[in-house]
Design a protein around this motif. Structure first.
Motif, PDB file in Angstrom:
ATOM      1  N   THR A 129       0.886   2.438  -3.142  1.00 29.78           N
ATOM      2  CA  THR A 129      -0.342   1.820  -3.608  1.00 29.78           C
ATOM      3  C   THR A 129      -0.964   2.710  -4.677  1.00 29.78           C
ATOM      4  N   SER A 130      -1.857   2.160  -5.457  1.00 31.69           N
ATOM      5  CA  SER A 130      -2.592   2.978  -6.419  1.00 31.69           C
ATOM      6  C   SER A 130      -3.484   3.955  -5.669  1.00 31.69           C
ATOM      7  N   SER A 131      -3.613   5.154  -6.203  1.00 33.07           N
ATOM      8  CA  SER A 131      -4.506   6.137  -5.584  1.00 33.07           C
ATOM      9  C   SER A 131      -5.953   5.677  -5.617  1.00 33.07           C
ATOM     10  N   LYS A 132      -6.251   4.667  -6.441  1.00 33.08           N
ATOM     11  CA  LYS A 132      -7.614   4.136  -6.545  1.00 33.08           C
ATOM     12  C   LYS A 132      -7.841   2.903  -5.673  1.00 33.08           C
ATOM     13  N   SER A 133      -6.816   2.484  -4.920  1.00 29.82           N
ATOM     14  CA  SER A 133      -6.921   1.249  -4.152  1.00 29.82           C
ATOM     15  C   SER A 133      -7.846   1.364  -2.947  1.00 29.82           C
ATOM     16  N   GLY A 134      -8.034   2.584  -2.474  1.00 27.57           N
ATOM     17  CA  GLY A 134      -8.821   2.779  -1.265  1.00 27.57           C
ATOM     18  C   GLY A 134      -8.003   2.685   0.011  1.00 27.57           C
ATOM     19  N   ASN A 147      -5.931  -9.367   3.772  1.00 28.73           N
ATOM     20  CA  ASN A 147      -6.850  -8.771   2.800  1.00 28.73           C
ATOM     21  C   ASN A 147      -6.126  -8.149   1.601  1.00 28.73           C
ATOM     22  N   TYR A 148      -4.789  -8.169   1.612  1.00 31.16           N
ATOM     23  CA  TYR A 148      -4.042  -7.414   0.610  1.00 31.16           C
ATOM     24  C   TYR A 148      -2.986  -8.267  -0.083  1.00 31.16           C
ATOM     25  N   THR A 149      -2.684  -7.878  -1.324  1.00 33.19           N
ATOM     26  CA  THR A 149      -1.575  -8.480  -2.071  1.00 33.19           C
ATOM     27  C   THR A 149      -0.373  -7.536  -2.019  1.00 33.19           C
ATOM     28  N   ALA A 188      11.036  -0.885 -11.840  1.00 37.73           N
ATOM     29  CA  ALA A 188      10.073  -0.319 -12.785  1.00 37.73           C
ATOM     30  C   ALA A 188       8.814  -1.168 -12.851  1.00 37.73           C
ATOM     31  N   ALA A 189       8.992  -2.473 -12.993  1.00 40.89           N
ATOM     32  CA  ALA A 189       7.840  -3.364 -13.046  1.00 40.89           C
ATOM     33  C   ALA A 189       7.051  -3.325 -11.744  1.00 40.89           C
ATOM     34  N   THR A 190       7.754  -3.186 -10.637  1.00 42.12           N
ATOM     35  CA  THR A 190       7.085  -3.152  -9.334  1.00 42.12           C
ATOM     36  C   THR A 190       6.245  -1.895  -9.185  1.00 42.12           C
ATOM     37  N   VAL A 191       6.795  -0.755  -9.587  1.00 46.53           N
ATOM     38  CA  VAL A 191       6.040   0.500  -9.529  1.00 46.53           C
ATOM     39  C   VAL A 191       4.770   0.380 -10.357  1.00 46.53           C
ATOM     40  N   LEU A 192       4.906  -0.128 -11.572  1.00 47.62           N
ATOM     41  CA  LEU A 192       3.748  -0.223 -12.467  1.00 47.62           C
ATOM     42  C   LEU A 192       2.708  -1.214 -11.963  1.00 47.62           C
ATOM     43  N   SER A 196      -0.969   0.373 -11.454  1.00 43.55           N
ATOM     44  CA  SER A 196      -2.039  -0.199 -12.277  1.00 43.55           C
ATOM     45  C   SER A 196      -3.098  -0.927 -11.457  1.00 43.55           C
ATOM     46  N   GLY A 197      -2.815  -1.163 -10.181  1.00 42.80           N
ATOM     47  CA  GLY A 197      -3.759  -1.878  -9.339  1.00 42.80           C
ATOM     48  C   GLY A 197      -3.644  -3.386  -9.414  1.00 42.80           C
ATOM     49  N   LYS A 198      -2.597  -3.901 -10.069  1.00 46.12           N
ATOM     50  CA  LYS A 198      -2.409  -5.351 -10.129  1.00 46.12           C
ATOM     51  C   LYS A 198      -2.094  -5.926  -8.755  1.00 46.12           C
TER      52      LYS A 198
END
Length: 305
Positions: A129-134, A147-149, A188-192, A196-198
């Protein structure tokens, strides 16, 4: 029909995968009179190039005494249809792609990569997960998946779909339990998508994440690992079962001899691993545990019930 299974079947039917470990033959009685076909997919951001693969082509042509042709293909999900249609004669892919190819295109594993000391190669799947996701732990997601994608890598990915999906099912969580589920085109696309928080969480091959850090595409502080799998068997080089037995043996030996007989070809092929590696002979039994896993996942079964 289960929507994920529908996606898997559609992707298998329309796309074409071969990683740069490939060598093929025709299906005629006189296989050795034909040009061998090499299918190549060059991942976005990868180290492989067609120029490097030309070195390998020359090696295989000399070693096998046959003409060799490279065919660049677009993505990581349809080696199965390519082999079924006899457009590609030998493929290399992850284990789950191989298992589907074995079922639908009569593929047979013949060789795989090993560590520098000759032991079979393994790697790991992960949810990130993004480090900014919480999100700080996988338990948070398991308690309230609605609650999650979530993002998978391509449908026939072992580490980006099969193994992490099996883990979720073992925890009582199905894809439909998430707010929304996406399927990417590659790791690669999955990591990004996660960094990116998408998406809130993504299933990836952890080696792809590490490679992105090593090459500066992302920072170690950009992501958080929520779960890591047990070791997964590295995918094989595989051929059609109806290939001439003597030619199969020659292909196996070409891989085994590459490191000592053609350093340039070996180094060109090794660039996708970023580590020392050898080749070892392998057969279908090496992947039976992953086949058993798939047969327990609703929508991914490889055997008719």
């Amino acid at each position: 029909m289960n929507p994920v299974r529908t996606t898997l079947l559609r992707k298998v039917a329309v796309s074409l995968l071969l990683a740069p470990l490939l060598l093929g033959c025709s299906n005629t009685e006189n296989d050795t009179a034909k040009t061998l076909k090499i299918g190549v997919v060059i991942p976005e951001g990868g180290d492989q190039t067609l120029e490097k693969l030309d070195v390998m082509t020359r090696y295989f042509s000399r070693k096998l005494g046959m003409g060799v042709k490279q065919i660049q293909v677009s993505d990581n999900s349809a080696i199965i249809e390519a082999m079924r249609a006899r457009k590609i004669d030998v493929g290399s892919a992850g284990a789950f792609t191989y298992l589907v190819a074995s079922k639908n295109a009569s593929a047979e594993a013949i060789i795989t990569t090993a560590t520098a000391d000759g032991n079979p190669n393994y790697y790991n799947s992960a949810f990130i997960t993004s480090s900014k996701s919480g999100i700080t732990s996988i338990e948070e997601v398991l308690k309230a998946p609605k609650n999650y994608t979530l993002a998978w890598a391509y449908p026939t990915s072992t580490s980006g779909h099969l193994v992490p999906r099996y883990y979720l099912q073992q925890q009582g969580i199905m894809p439909d339990d998430f707010k929304e589920v996406f399927t990417s085109t590659d790791h690669a696309a999955t990591v990004l998508s996660a960094v990116s928080g998408k998406v809130d969480m993504a299933a990836v091959m952890i080696a792809t994440v590490e490679h992105f850090v090593e090459t500066g595409r992302i920072k170690p502080t950009d992501y958080r690992v929520l779960w890591t799998s047990e070791p997964i068997a590295q995918g094989p080089v595989f051929v059609r079962k109806d290939m001439d037995r003597a030619l199969k043996k020659k292909i196996q030996q070409a891989y085994l001899d590459m490191e000592t007989e053609d350093t340039a070809a070996y180094n060109a092929l090794r660039t996708q691993y970023n580590r020392g590696m050898k080749y070892i002979i392998v057969d279908d039994s090496h992947y039976q545990s992953l086949r058993d896993m798939a047969n327990q996942i609703k929508g991914l079964e490889l055997e008719e019930k």
